[in-house]
Each structure stands twice: as C-alpha cells, then as structure tokens.
Design an enzyme around this catalytic site. Sequence first.
Site, mmCIF file in Angstrom:
data_model
loop_
_atom_site.group_PDB
_atom_site.id
_atom_site.type_symbol
_atom_site.label_atom_id
_atom_site.label_comp_id
_atom_site.label_asym_id
_atom_site.label_seq_id
_atom_site.Cartn_x
_atom_site.Cartn_y
_atom_site.Cartn_z
ATOM 1 N N GLU A 1 0.820 -1.208 0.000
ATOM 2 C CA GLU A 1 0.000 0.000 0.000
ATOM 3 C C GLU A 1 0.858 1.264 0.000
ATOM 4 O O GLU A 1 0.539 2.246 -0.670
ATOM 5 C CB GLU A 1 -0.959 0.001 1.202
ATOM 6 C CG GLU A 1 -2.085 -1.012 1.091
ATOM 7 C CD GLU A 1 -3.030 -0.730 -0.070
ATOM 8 O OE1 GLU A 1 -3.065 0.417 -0.555
ATOM 9 O OE2 GLU A 1 -3.732 -1.657 -0.494
ATOM 10 N N TYR B 1 -6.291 6.716 4.174
ATOM 11 C CA TYR B 1 -6.533 5.639 3.206
ATOM 12 C C TYR B 1 -5.739 4.375 3.564
ATOM 13 O O TYR B 1 -6.285 3.268 3.612
ATOM 14 C CB TYR B 1 -6.163 6.077 1.785
ATOM 15 C CG TYR B 1 -6.012 4.883 0.877
ATOM 16 C CD1 TYR B 1 -7.136 4.221 0.384
ATOM 17 C CD2 TYR B 1 -4.753 4.348 0.578
ATOM 18 C CE1 TYR B 1 -7.013 3.081 -0.398
ATOM 19 C CE2 TYR B 1 -4.622 3.215 -0.194
ATOM 20 C CZ TYR B 1 -5.747 2.585 -0.685
ATOM 21 O OH TYR B 1 -5.627 1.450 -1.439
ATOM 22 N N ASP C 1 -9.580 4.407 -2.938
ATOM 23 C CA ASP C 1 -8.473 4.910 -3.748
ATOM 24 C C ASP C 1 -9.048 5.478 -5.039
ATOM 25 O O ASP C 1 -10.268 5.644 -5.190
ATOM 26 C CB ASP C 1 -7.441 3.813 -4.004
ATOM 27 C CG ASP C 1 -7.958 2.703 -4.917
ATOM 28 O OD1 ASP C 1 -9.165 2.702 -5.263
ATOM 29 O OD2 ASP C 1 -7.156 1.828 -5.292
ATOM 30 N N CYS D 1 -18.437 -1.695 -19.781
ATOM 31 C CA CYS D 1 -19.707 -1.830 -19.049
ATOM 32 C C CYS D 1 -20.425 -3.147 -19.359
ATOM 33 O O CYS D 1 -21.128 -3.695 -18.501
ATOM 34 C CB CYS D 1 -20.620 -0.655 -19.374
ATOM 35 S SG CYS D 1 -19.944 0.957 -18.884
#
Length: 358
Positions: free
Chosen positions: A42, A123, A141, A200
Amino acid sequence: MRDPRVIPTELLAWYDRHARTLPWRVPPGQGRADPYRVWLSEVMLQQTTVAAVKAYFERFTSLWPTVHDLAAAEDAQVMAEWAGLGYYARARNLVACAREVAAMGAFPDTREGLAALPGIGAYTSAAIAAIAFDRPETVVDGNVERVVARLFAVGTPLPAAKPELVALASGLTPAERPGDFAQAMMDLGATICTPRSPACGICPIIPHCEARAQGIAAELPRKAPKKPKPLRRGTVWIGFAEGAVLVETRPDKGLLGGTLAFPSTGWDGSHQPPPAAADWQEIGLVRHVFTHFALDLTVMSARLTAAPERGSLTPLGAFRPSALPGLMRKAWSLAKDRPETARPATSRRHGKPQQNPS
C-alpha cells in the site's frame, strides 16, 4: 438504481472468480493476508501503478522478508532500493514505521492504531485494517472513487467530490469480508470500470450503475481543471577524478530527501556554488516533472583538479546508477560517456599521468 444492498454480494461473487493475482495478495478463501506485505504494498502503490510496483515489492520482500528485517536495514540501502519509485518521503517513513512496529512487536490491528504510525494516513490505515485484519473499514483509492462516482452518477468534480464519494462507499462496505470487498472494488476499477472506455458490458454490477443508465459513465468522475505547473531551473554538477565520481546524500528533509545524488543547486531552493574547482562544461539540459512543478536542470561536467568542498568521491566500479532517483539518472545519462569519466593515462614505467603533447 436497483437495491444497492446487494452490490457487495454480487461483486464478491465476481471477485471470487476473477481476482487479480498480485504478489502481496492472498487469493479469496485462502486465509488472511500478512499485515507486513499489505502495508508495504500500500505504501509503494501510493501515486504509483501496480505494474511499476511489482518488481520493487518482490525485491524488498526478498531482501527484508519481515518488518523486523526492514527495521534493521541501513537507511541508505533502503533508499537505494527505492530509487526510481519516486516520492522519497515514503521510503523515509517506511523505515521509521518499520522500526516503530518492530519495537511494538507487531502491527496494530485497528485503523486508529495504524493511523498513528509514521507515513500511514487515512486511506492506508483503512486498507491495512480491512485487508489484513478484516475490519469493516471503507477503502477509497482512485479506482474506488471512479466506480462509486459512476454507480451513483456523482457529477461534482474531484477533488471536491471526495467526501461524498467516501460517504457513498461507506454505505456499500459490508461487515463480512470487507477486505475482499475493498480489493474487489479496486479490481473492478482497474480492469473493467477503467478511466477511458469502461467495459460496461461485462461489469458484474451494471444493473446498479446510474451513470450507465444515463449514458454518462465515460464522463465520470469529472475533475476540476489542473493549474499549469510553474517552471523551475537549476544546475547539477557531475565531477570525475581518478576513476571516481562525485556524489552526495541529500538532506533527509526536502525534495529527494535522503537519496544518493550529484551536487546541485537552484531547483530545490538552495543557492550553492560549484562543489569543486574545475573547468566545468555544460553538457546538456534535463527536463523533469515533479508533482507541483516542472524543472529544467542544466548538467555540468568536469574532471576535478582540486579536492571537492562538497560531497565525496565514489569509485566508478562501486557506483550504482540504479541507486539514483529518476532526475539524477537523467543527468547521469548525459555524463556517463564523457571523456572525463575515463581514468587518466599512466606511464607504464613510473605509474605517473602522461602529459599530452602540446
């Protein structure tokens, strides 16, 4: 939008089948992730892509398999291995955090405890708490911002939209498998709900997407116009002497803090004279872009004729250009093949430099 409460169930089912394989990740259903590896990944992933981070992560975990190993590492070695990944304050905080965790014995298992450690913000603390400790924390994020903005058709431009997006994401975060859900949202944004041309048609939660229904998915999230970056100028000196190159370690605080570099001035707010007396010659210009400004750096090179007043000479055989930050690597690429990099010719009989004929 259909009932958003079913989104976690549908997304987790997709994640169980399509989770990305990443070196720091535990596949779905195969136990809890190692907090050290989650934390390290991270921190590395801040402002950086997965593709850029993989090799660094694998090298770091090979050199320092545990947080205790990293805590015992030399600062200079960590900075050298970090070189090229950018945002060097992250590397300094990485070492500081590792040492604090090692002194504690283990990572805290709550967001609040994690947020108290060096270099761990809102975060990152939420991500570690969710992924490593299965705490029901909301992880947002850039990928998650994009997914949420499209799901709820949030038209407010970023960064002003951040609080609204976090609140909406919080409403989706499940009590069960929150870490997998966070990673599923990231994977969805990285592989399907991409910035341009989102796929999509294969999205597992397309029935719930308000932006898709309105035909504006590709337009979101909107972003406020960026201000042009100011231009700074500076000078860097790359000096050579007897098969060695002049380098220095930059101050811990400030731009490129703690990194191996060549002496320079001007671009970072400093006003320094040349590091040694020499016939400095301009050999080119390096252009580099930082987060808040662009830089034109004039590169000077010379064979040193006196002891340097700044920095130290490192034998070229021991010099690792890979340990330089990106800006300094660009400067080195202009200087590395210059005539002054070569050792001066010596007399076979006396071992003294030969005089060039006049």
